[in-house]
Write a protein that holds these residues in place. Sequence first.
Motif, PDB file in Angstrom:
ATOM      1  N   LEU A 142       0.842  -1.200   0.000  1.00  0.00           N
ATOM      2  CA  LEU A 142       0.000   0.000   0.000  1.00  0.00           C
ATOM      3  C   LEU A 142       0.874   1.245   0.000  1.00  0.00           C
ATOM      4  CD1 LEU A 142      -2.827   1.302   0.185  1.00  0.00           C
ATOM      5  CD2 LEU A 142      -2.631   1.098   2.659  1.00  0.00           C
ATOM      6  N   GLN A 143       1.912   1.205   0.825  1.00  0.00           N
ATOM      7  CA  GLN A 143       2.801   2.365   0.850  1.00  0.00           C
ATOM      8  C   GLN A 143       3.491   2.540  -0.502  1.00  0.00           C
ATOM      9  OE1 GLN A 143       5.479   1.804   4.109  1.00  0.00           O
ATOM     10  NE2 GLN A 143       3.984   2.543   5.628  1.00  0.00           N
ATOM     11  N   GLN A 144       3.832   1.472  -1.107  1.00  0.00           N
ATOM     12  CA  GLN A 144       4.479   1.546  -2.417  1.00  0.00           C
ATOM     13  C   GLN A 144       3.495   2.117  -3.436  1.00  0.00           C
ATOM     14  OE1 GLN A 144       6.619  -1.879  -3.496  1.00  0.00           O
ATOM     15  NE2 GLN A 144       8.019  -0.627  -4.644  1.00  0.00           N
ATOM     16  N   LEU A 145       2.268   1.618  -3.377  1.00  0.00           N
ATOM     17  CA  LEU A 145       1.249   2.092  -4.332  1.00  0.00           C
ATOM     18  C   LEU A 145       1.003   3.587  -4.074  1.00  0.00           C
ATOM     19  CD1 LEU A 145      -1.341  -0.824  -4.480  1.00  0.00           C
ATOM     20  CD2 LEU A 145       0.114  -0.016  -6.318  1.00  0.00           C
ATOM     21  N   GLU A 146       0.935   3.974  -2.859  1.00  0.00           N
ATOM     22  CA  GLU A 146       0.686   5.378  -2.544  1.00  0.00           C
ATOM     23  C   GLU A 146       1.857   6.230  -3.021  1.00  0.00           C
ATOM     24  OE1 GLU A 146      -0.069   5.485   1.686  1.00  0.00           O
ATOM     25  OE2 GLU A 146      -2.171   5.113   1.387  1.00  0.00           O
ATOM     26  N   SER A 147       3.047   5.696  -2.856  1.00  0.00           N
ATOM     27  CA  SER A 147       4.211   6.486  -3.289  1.00  0.00           C
ATOM     28  C   SER A 147       4.283   6.498  -4.801  1.00  0.00           C
ATOM     29  CB  SER A 147       5.495   5.943  -2.677  1.00  0.00           C
ATOM     30  OG  SER A 147       5.765   4.673  -3.175  1.00  0.00           O
ATOM     31  N   ASP A 148       3.780   5.483  -5.481  1.00  0.00           N
ATOM     32  CA  ASP A 148       3.790   5.471  -6.937  1.00  0.00           C
ATOM     33  C   ASP A 148       2.766   6.479  -7.463  1.00  0.00           C
ATOM     34  OD1 ASP A 148       5.728   3.524  -6.970  1.00  0.00           O
ATOM     35  OD2 ASP A 148       4.363   1.868  -7.448  1.00  0.00           O
ATOM     36  N   TYR A 149       1.781   6.777  -6.827  1.00  0.00           N
ATOM     37  CA  TYR A 149       0.786   7.711  -7.326  1.00  0.00           C
ATOM     38  C   TYR A 149       1.074   9.018  -6.757  1.00  0.00           C
ATOM     39  CZ  TYR A 149      -1.812   3.856  -9.270  1.00  0.00           C
ATOM     40  OH  TYR A 149      -2.195   2.768  -9.981  1.00  0.00           O
TER      41      TYR A 149
END
Length: 149
Positions: A142-149
């Motif tokens: 989730l943190q990765q996805l949030e940082s990707d967006y």
Amino acid sequence: EKLTASRSELDKCNLRIKEYDTTISTLKKEQSTLKETYENRIKLMDDECTLMISKLKIEHEKNLDEMDKDRGELEKSLNKDLEEKEICIRSLKGQLSSSTSRCQDLESKLEQERTHNVQVLDDHKQKSEVLQEEKASLSERLQQLESDY
């Protein structure tokens, strides 16, 4: 004169002999009466003793019969009590055996349940660890996805 004096003396002696004979005869009659009286008393006392002995024997036999009867009743009562106690003991032994068997069954079930609960607990711990790892993995993603967006 001497002859008269001797005769007089002889008459006196004869008179005294007669008196002695009368006294002896009276004493013999008294002795015979006393002997008869004492013999009668002895016979009467002997009869009374025999009668008392007979009464005592009868009373003794009655007492023995009564004691035998009482002893018989007591033995019956004691035997009945003993039988009742033996029945009670057998019943209690049966109950104890049944209770012991039930306790052993319950102990076995308890052990099975404890084993099952330990297994369930271990399974839950493993699932919890897996879920914790998945949560950590998902949190990372989730943190990765949030940082990707």
